[in-house]
Design a protein around this motif. Structure first.
Motif, PDB file in Angstrom:
ATOM      1  N   PRO B 180       0.816  -1.218   0.000  1.00  0.00           N
ATOM      2  CA  PRO B 180       0.000   0.000   0.000  1.00  0.00           C
ATOM      3  C   PRO B 180       0.848   1.265   0.000  1.00  0.00           C
ATOM      4  CG  PRO B 180       0.019  -0.989   2.182  1.00  0.00           C
ATOM      5  CD  PRO B 180       0.721  -1.953   1.273  1.00  0.00           C
ATOM      6  N   LYS B 181       0.231   2.363  -0.371  1.00  0.00           N
ATOM      7  CA  LYS B 181       0.943   3.621  -0.558  1.00  0.00           C
ATOM      8  C   LYS B 181       1.607   4.118   0.734  1.00  0.00           C
ATOM      9  CE  LYS B 181       0.030   8.142  -2.663  1.00  0.00           C
ATOM     10  NZ  LYS B 181      -1.011   8.964  -3.323  1.00  0.00           N
ATOM     11  N   ASP B 182       1.029   3.778   1.896  1.00  0.00           N
ATOM     12  CA  ASP B 182       1.606   4.277   3.154  1.00  0.00           C
ATOM     13  C   ASP B 182       2.595   3.295   3.771  1.00  0.00           C
ATOM     14  OD1 ASP B 182      -0.258   2.398   3.788  1.00  0.00           O
ATOM     15  OD2 ASP B 182      -1.323   3.603   5.280  1.00  0.00           O
ATOM     16  N   ALA B 183       2.864   2.187   3.106  1.00  0.00           N
ATOM     17  CA  ALA B 183       3.836   1.221   3.637  1.00  0.00           C
ATOM     18  C   ALA B 183       4.482   0.483   2.474  1.00  0.00           C
ATOM     19  CB  ALA B 183       3.153   0.235   4.581  1.00  0.00           C
ATOM     20  N   ARG B 184       4.946   1.249   1.507  1.00  0.00           N
ATOM     21  CA  ARG B 184       5.468   0.660   0.275  1.00  0.00           C
ATOM     22  C   ARG B 184       6.725  -0.168   0.556  1.00  0.00           C
ATOM     23  NH1 ARG B 184       1.696   1.890  -3.569  1.00  0.00           N
ATOM     24  NH2 ARG B 184       2.381   3.845  -4.479  1.00  0.00           N
ATOM     25  N   ASP B 185       6.744  -1.348  -0.024  1.00  0.00           N
ATOM     26  CA  ASP B 185       7.936  -2.187  -0.006  1.00  0.00           C
ATOM     27  C   ASP B 185       8.698  -1.872  -1.289  1.00  0.00           C
ATOM     28  OD1 ASP B 185       8.707  -5.073   1.409  1.00  0.00           O
ATOM     29  OD2 ASP B 185       9.453  -4.857  -0.626  1.00  0.00           O
ATOM     30  N   ALA B 403      -2.394   9.691  -9.097  1.00  0.00           N
ATOM     31  CA  ALA B 403      -2.863  10.312  -7.862  1.00  0.00           C
ATOM     32  C   ALA B 403      -3.768   9.386  -7.063  1.00  0.00           C
ATOM     33  CB  ALA B 403      -3.608  11.606  -8.195  1.00  0.00           C
ATOM     34  N   GLY B 404      -3.930   9.727  -5.802  1.00  0.00           N
ATOM     35  CA  GLY B 404      -4.948   9.093  -4.975  1.00  0.00           C
ATOM     36  C   GLY B 404      -4.455   7.891  -4.203  1.00  0.00           C
ATOM     37  N   ALA B 405      -5.389   7.321  -3.411  1.00  0.00           N
ATOM     38  CA  ALA B 405      -5.037   6.206  -2.541  1.00  0.00           C
ATOM     39  C   ALA B 405      -4.518   5.021  -3.341  1.00  0.00           C
ATOM     40  CB  ALA B 405      -6.250   5.799  -1.721  1.00  0.00           C
ATOM     41  N   GLY B 406      -5.077   4.824  -4.533  1.00  0.00           N
ATOM     42  CA  GLY B 406      -4.643   3.703  -5.365  1.00  0.00           C
ATOM     43  C   GLY B 406      -3.535   4.087  -6.325  1.00  0.00           C
ATOM     44  N   GLY B 407      -2.983   5.269  -6.170  1.00  0.00           N
ATOM     45  CA  GLY B 407      -1.943   5.739  -7.078  1.00  0.00           C
ATOM     46  C   GLY B 407      -0.709   4.862  -7.014  1.00  0.00           C
ATOM     47  N   ALA B 408      -0.061   4.717  -8.150  1.00  0.00           N
ATOM     48  CA  ALA B 408       1.149   3.890  -8.183  1.00  0.00           C
ATOM     49  C   ALA B 408       2.089   4.440  -9.243  1.00  0.00           C
ATOM     50  CB  ALA B 408       0.797   2.437  -8.490  1.00  0.00           C
ATOM     51  N   PRO B 409       3.386   4.241  -9.050  1.00  0.00           N
ATOM     52  CA  PRO B 409       4.348   4.722 -10.037  1.00  0.00           C
ATOM     53  C   PRO B 409       4.580   3.710 -11.158  1.00  0.00           C
ATOM     54  CG  PRO B 409       5.509   3.814  -8.153  1.00  0.00           C
ATOM     55  CD  PRO B 409       4.035   3.653  -7.870  1.00  0.00           C
ATOM     56  N   ALA B 410       4.970   4.223 -12.307  1.00  0.00           N
ATOM     57  CA  ALA B 410       5.344   3.386 -13.445  1.00  0.00           C
ATOM     58  C   ALA B 410       6.464   4.108 -14.189  1.00  0.00           C
ATOM     59  CB  ALA B 410       4.149   3.172 -14.369  1.00  0.00           C
TER      60      ALA B 410
END
Lengths: 161, 440
Positions: B180-185, B403-410
């Protein structure tokens, strides 16, 4: 007036920090040692004293609310000498990774300097920056960002800071 | 000729040798800097097999086609429309048949296998000049290097037609993200530039940031939280052994960058809330402080000759880009447009600085000349950051986060003209790419 605003801040801090993990995220209430009923417990420090202060966008200046919280933190640390602390500085996601690491370090250091000014030995306080790597809240609006721009005082025992 | 070539190549891991001594230059040419709007139609004849498995020859052809089309500069004409299929590598080219389908260039090739070694040979023809464009060449390597052999052929084709160096035979180190965004591994990974052959370099359950790869690909510098604090660590890509660089007490280090010769690491050190630039030998030893200011100095990058450093600082009150001599000294500001500028990276060609720009709530990847002129924004999104240069200085790869809670980088790449913006395939969320130089 000052007393009133302090009270409001403490209440706000209480609401924010109930049941939080070391980054300030929601976890079961047993995430921190001790009971909130024990004034010398880390749980009391986190939930009743308030373990974090917040910052404006791209700022590391301590506002009145932050200074009030840190003053209480300093009193608690002076009364509970067995604890050391790592102060974690955080930024919201609106910034580049490296800059936010530096900004988090600035914020943590501002909190540390204030605690030292209140009499806490510098050897008990260490700073750590997480930049934007550990947001407390995950939405992408100011509602979340304002809580992510923070310095959190995390207690430890028996380890030199 | 073949025997002589094989002898010459016998000792090489990845051999390279000319096939014919005749070099002719025709007008088949793409000027990348002019911004290519219409990809150049070329015919890539399915590579023939000379004793190799047909599937291997087909796979190699597919990688060459993907490289060239992926550059945005070429369009491969379907083999179904070929009038005279190539049936022998050495047969004369029937130019009229290729002109008829409007192929500007023609690539032919063949694949052979000797023991564990694969050999790929190719020729490039300028159809309208009716001449070979450069010599035929062949590359050879071990069986598991077939993708690299294909990339090398594609690099040659790209290079001969554009006059620029290639970039396909290269690797990218990046951060693979899960959770998750607040505990990214976050763990380090490396892959071919096109997303193939992903390998993980560090274990799960960690937080690592912003890797950089050495010129020879043998070492990776990155920021690790293994000690509980951000600290620059160096990893040997062969053994996967790591070593934390020497640290000053009560300090945090991050944002490392290799010097062009690989012997020095340039980095940020934060102490007492102040972040400045330092350098130290990669092998260890005393660090040298390069800036002394109460402001934030970070994200340094050397010029290709190692003589200068571009970095970001908020000494003016906001994040801006500066250039100073490599041993420190007076810095000159180069960014003056609206907004904030960060994470500058000097092009391997020396001509441009790529950077991240924040303006009016949007993030951009941009490039400017080293004197700050001719600023050009290549992208715009909620969050683009951290450009890294392709080996030829004509493409940048970067992180785009939603953006947002489900946001992820690529990972994405884009030409320096702003064209050909596209995602780079990764197994999951990914950030902080670092593009290697061309492999040997």
């Amino acid at each position: 007036m000052y007393r009133l605003s302090t009270l409001i801040i403490l209440c706000a801090g209480l609401a924010l920090s109930a049941c939080t993990d070391r980054f300030g995220g929601a976890v079961p209430a047993d995430g921190v040692a001790g009971s909130n009923a024990d004034p010398s417990s880390p749980a009391y420090f986190q939930q009743s004293v308030g373990d974090r202060v917040l910052f404006a966008v791209d700022e590391s200046t301590l506002n009145a609310a932050a200074r009030a919280t840190l003053t209480e933190q300093a009193k608690w640390l002076q009364a509970n000498q067995m604890f050391t602390a790592v102060i974690e500085g955080h930024a919201d996601e609106q910034g580049t990774r490296e800059y936010n690491l530096a900004l988090g370090a600035r914020r943590a250091s501002a909190a540390r300097e204030f605690l030292i000014s209140q009499g806490v030995a510098s050897s008990r306080l260490r700073v750590l920056t997480y930049g934007k790597e550990r947001p407390l809240e995950v939405c992408s609006t100011e509602v979340c960002y304002s809580n992510n721009r923070r310095a959190v005082t995390v207690l430890a025992t028996g380890v030199g800071a | 000729m073949t025997t002589r070539l094989l002898l010459a190549l016998a000792a090489c891991l990845l051999g390279i040798a000319p096939i014919s001594a005749v070099a002719q230059n025709g007008p088949l040419r793409i000027e990348i800097t002019e911004g290519v709007i219409e990809p150049l139609p070329i015919a890539i004849a399915p590579f023939l097999t000379e004793g190799a498995a047909q599937s291997l020859a087909d796979d190699i052809t597919a990688v060459i086609k993907a490289d060239l089309e992926g550059s945005g500069l070429f369009r491969a004409i379907s083999p179904n429309s070929f009038i005279s299929p190539i049936t022998s590598f050495d047969s004369p080219v029937q130019y009229a048949d290729w002109k008829a389908i409007n192929a500007q260039g023609l690539v032919t090739g063949a694949v052979s296998v000797t023991g564990d070694r694969i050999t790929v040979k190719f020729r490039l023809f300028d159809v309208f000049s009716e001449a070979a464009l450069g010599d035929g060449l062949q590359f050879s390597g071990s069986g598991d290097s077939w993708r690299r052999l294909a990339h090398k052929v594609a690099d040659q084709v790209y290079s001969r037609i554009t006059g620029e160096g290639g970039y396909f035979d290269s690797r990218v180190v990046f951060v693979s993200e899960t959770g998750p965004k607040d505990a990214r591994d976050k763990r380090l990974a490396v892959m071919d530039y096109d997303g193939a052959n992903v390998a993980y370099l560090t274990g799960a359950g960690t937080l690592v940031l912003a890797p950089r790869i050495s010129r020879d690909g043998g070492q990776v510098l990155f920021t690790s939280y293994d000690s509980g604090f951000p600290r620059i660590t160096i990893l040997d890509t062969g053994t996967l052994q790591t070593r934390a660089l020497e640290n000053q007490p009560d300090s945090m280090t991050f944002s490392p960058r290799f010097s062009p010769n690989g012997s020095t690491v340039l980095f940020s050190l934060s102490q007492g809330g102040n972040t400045d630039l330092y350098s130290m030998p990669v092998s260890g030893g005393a660090s040298t402080r390069l800036t002394q200011a109460p402001s934030i100095e970070t994200a340094p990058s050397y010029s290709p000759d190692g003589g200068q450093i571009v970095f970001e600082s908020d000494r003016s009150g906001s994040q801006q880009l500066y250039i100073m001599p490599a041993n420190g000294g007076e810095a000159r500001r180069i960014s003056f447009g609206p907004g904030r500028y960060g994470s500058p990276v000097w092009s391997p060609r020396g001509d441009l600085i790529a950077f991240t720009k924040q303006n009016q709530g949007r993030f951009h990847i941009g490039v400017m000349r080293t004197d700050g002129s001719e600023e050009r924004l290549l992208t715009a999104s909620f969050l683009d950051e951290g450009p890294t240069w392709a080996p030829n200085g004509r493409v940048v790869m970067f992180t785009r986060e939603t953006a947002g809670a489900g946001g992820a980088p690529a990972l994405y790449s884009v030409d320096i003209t702003g064209r050909n913006l596209k995602p780079v395939p990764t197994p999951g969320a990914a950030s902080d790419p670092a593009w290697s130089p061309l492999l040997d």
